[in-house]
Design a protein around this motif. Structure first.
Motif, PDB file in Angstrom:
ATOM      1  N   THR A 147      14.175  -0.685   2.526  1.00  0.00           N
ATOM      2  CA  THR A 147      13.452   0.594   2.624  1.00  0.00           C
ATOM      3  C   THR A 147      14.446   1.753   2.570  1.00  0.00           C
ATOM      4  O   THR A 147      14.234   2.739   1.852  1.00  0.00           O
ATOM      5  N   GLU A 186       7.632  -0.735  -2.427  1.00  0.00           N
ATOM      6  CA  GLU A 186       6.496  -0.138  -1.714  1.00  0.00           C
ATOM      7  C   GLU A 186       6.831   1.262  -1.214  1.00  0.00           C
ATOM      8  O   GLU A 186       6.006   2.172  -1.261  1.00  0.00           O
ATOM      9  N   THR A 187       8.051   1.443  -0.742  1.00  0.00           N
ATOM     10  CA  THR A 187       8.471   2.755  -0.249  1.00  0.00           C
ATOM     11  C   THR A 187       8.490   3.774  -1.377  1.00  0.00           C
ATOM     12  O   THR A 187       8.039   4.918  -1.214  1.00  0.00           O
ATOM     13  N   VAL A 237       7.238   7.566   5.443  1.00  0.00           N
ATOM     14  CA  VAL A 237       6.637   6.348   4.895  1.00  0.00           C
ATOM     15  C   VAL A 237       6.107   5.507   6.052  1.00  0.00           C
ATOM     16  O   VAL A 237       6.803   5.261   7.031  1.00  0.00           O
ATOM     17  N   TRP A 238       4.864   5.083   5.926  1.00  0.00           N
ATOM     18  CA  TRP A 238       4.202   4.349   7.011  1.00  0.00           C
ATOM     19  C   TRP A 238       4.635   2.889   7.016  1.00  0.00           C
ATOM     20  O   TRP A 238       5.091   2.329   6.019  1.00  0.00           O
ATOM     21  N   LYS A 272       6.712   3.753  -4.120  1.00  0.00           N
ATOM     22  CA  LYS A 272       5.314   4.071  -4.459  1.00  0.00           C
ATOM     23  C   LYS A 272       4.726   5.036  -3.428  1.00  0.00           C
ATOM     24  O   LYS A 272       4.045   6.006  -3.785  1.00  0.00           O
ATOM     25  N   ALA A 273       4.974   4.759  -2.156  1.00  0.00           N
ATOM     26  CA  ALA A 273       4.444   5.609  -1.083  1.00  0.00           C
ATOM     27  C   ALA A 273       5.013   7.020  -1.180  1.00  0.00           C
ATOM     28  O   ALA A 273       4.294   8.014  -0.969  1.00  0.00           O
ATOM     29  N   GLU A 330       3.196   0.098   6.871  1.00  0.00           N
ATOM     30  CA  GLU A 330       2.585  -0.874   5.970  1.00  0.00           C
ATOM     31  C   GLU A 330       3.163  -0.804   4.551  1.00  0.00           C
ATOM     32  O   GLU A 330       2.779  -1.578   3.686  1.00  0.00           O
ATOM     33  N   HIS A 331       4.087   0.127   4.328  1.00  0.00           N
ATOM     34  CA  HIS A 331       4.655   0.294   2.989  1.00  0.00           C
ATOM     35  C   HIS A 331       6.171   0.164   2.997  1.00  0.00           C
ATOM     36  O   HIS A 331       6.849   0.717   2.127  1.00  0.00           O
ATOM     37  N   ARG A 374       0.720   8.828   7.174  1.00  0.00           N
ATOM     38  CA  ARG A 374      -0.238   8.262   8.125  1.00  0.00           C
ATOM     39  C   ARG A 374      -1.220   9.308   8.643  1.00  0.00           C
ATOM     40  O   ARG A 374      -2.333   8.978   9.048  1.00  0.00           O
ATOM     41  N   THR A 431       3.315   8.960  -3.946  1.00  0.00           N
ATOM     42  CA  THR A 431       1.946   9.301  -3.535  1.00  0.00           C
ATOM     43  C   THR A 431       1.966  10.539  -2.639  1.00  0.00           C
ATOM     44  O   THR A 431       1.165  11.463  -2.806  1.00  0.00           O
TER      45      THR A 431
END
Length: 284
Positions: A125, A83-84, A74-75, A86-87, A77-78, A47, A90
């Motif tokens: 998550t 999603e986690t 991890v923010w 992928k985040a 929105e993920h 973030r 990244t």
């Protein structure tokens, strides 16, 4: 500095350097200055949108990777399993690293935004973090801004107990219930906003204690955290303050002073509540 042993067997420095708002060249330089002056724990987050700068600062510091303990998060929105993951990758790419020392869920899913599904979202998550840890991509896993209710729900399905819970913790707002619960579960607490965003600097009691020890009020706040067995995460981009904040290992607060600071009325509370977002978006 004596490192702290986590419940997973890994060790972590007793004080960190916060990188929130440390962006671009200023961020690179502040990370380099922090590492130059003895910090070995860097606290970041996706973030903050500065992971690339933090990574560059680490590389330019000249220290070996193994000497620096790096945290990112991890923010909200993920959240969720895929999603986690992928985040995470990244963040790993942005930092330019092969692994992360500590990865946290920045804020928990809650009933307000996920309804009855909030427990499952947090569990999914967390399962992603557990899998990444098992794969060797993360050394330690934890959470941030989790209240007792979130921790209890998470532990219903978790295979791994969180090593860390990073919460708002400072004189005037130290979330004693959460702290005691974490202590009982052998979860180390980290303190974000240990200076209450500067709102403790005019407190008369802290001024008196600081004068007695010939220290600054920030140093008193950080020492108070340490003596609660909490890892403070101060942040600054000013070299003098970076140095001042780590110069806290040559004195002790008395038991009486600790109790007096504990009793400071609520001051500096950010107003950021884990069950109320996104109406009020947290800044850290």
């Amino acid at each position: 500095m004596e490192y702290i042993k986590l419940n997973d067997g890994n060790i972590i420095p007793p004080i960190g350097f916060g990188t929130y708002k440390a962006t671009e060249q200023e961020g690179i330089e502040s990370v380099k200055q922090a590492l130059k002056n003895g910090y070995r724990l860097l606290d970041g987050a996706a973030r903050y949108e500065n992971e690339e700068a933090v990574g560059k600062g680490i590389k330019e510091s000249g220290l070996s990777r193994e000497d620096v303990f790096i945290t990112t998060k991890v923010w909200r929105e993920h959240l969720g399993y895929e999603e986690t993951k992928k985040a995470f990758y990244t963040s790993l790419k942005q930092l330019g690293l092969d692994y992360i020392d500590l990865y946290l869920i920045h804020w928990p899913a809650n009933y307000k935004n996920f309804g009855d599904n909030w427990k499952k979202v947090n569990a999914d998550t967390w399962r992603a973090l557990e899998d990444l840890q098992e794969e060797g991509k993360i050394k330690s896993i934890g959470v941030s801004n989790f209240l007792v209710e979130h921790l209890e729900a998470l532990l219903e399905t978790a295979k791994v107990i969180p090593a860390i819970n990073q919460i708002e913790f400072h004189p005037g707002y130290w979330q004693q219930e959460v702290k005691e619960y974490c202590d009982n579960k052998n979860i180390i607490v980290e303190a974000w906003s240990p200076f209450a965003r500067g709102r403790v600097f005019n407190n008369e009691l802290l001024q008196k204690i600081a004068e007695k020890h010939k220290k600054s009020i920030p140093q008193i706040c950080l020492k108070w955290c340490l003596q609660h067995h909490v890892i403070p995460i101060p942040k600054s981009t000013t070299v003098d303050r970076i140095i001042d904040n780590i110069d806290i290992f040559d004195f002790e607060l008395t038991e009486k002073e600790m109790l007096e600071i504990n009793e400071i009325p609520q001051i500096g509370f950010s107003g950021e509540l884990p069950n109320e977002w996104p109406d009020r978006l947290p800044a850290s």
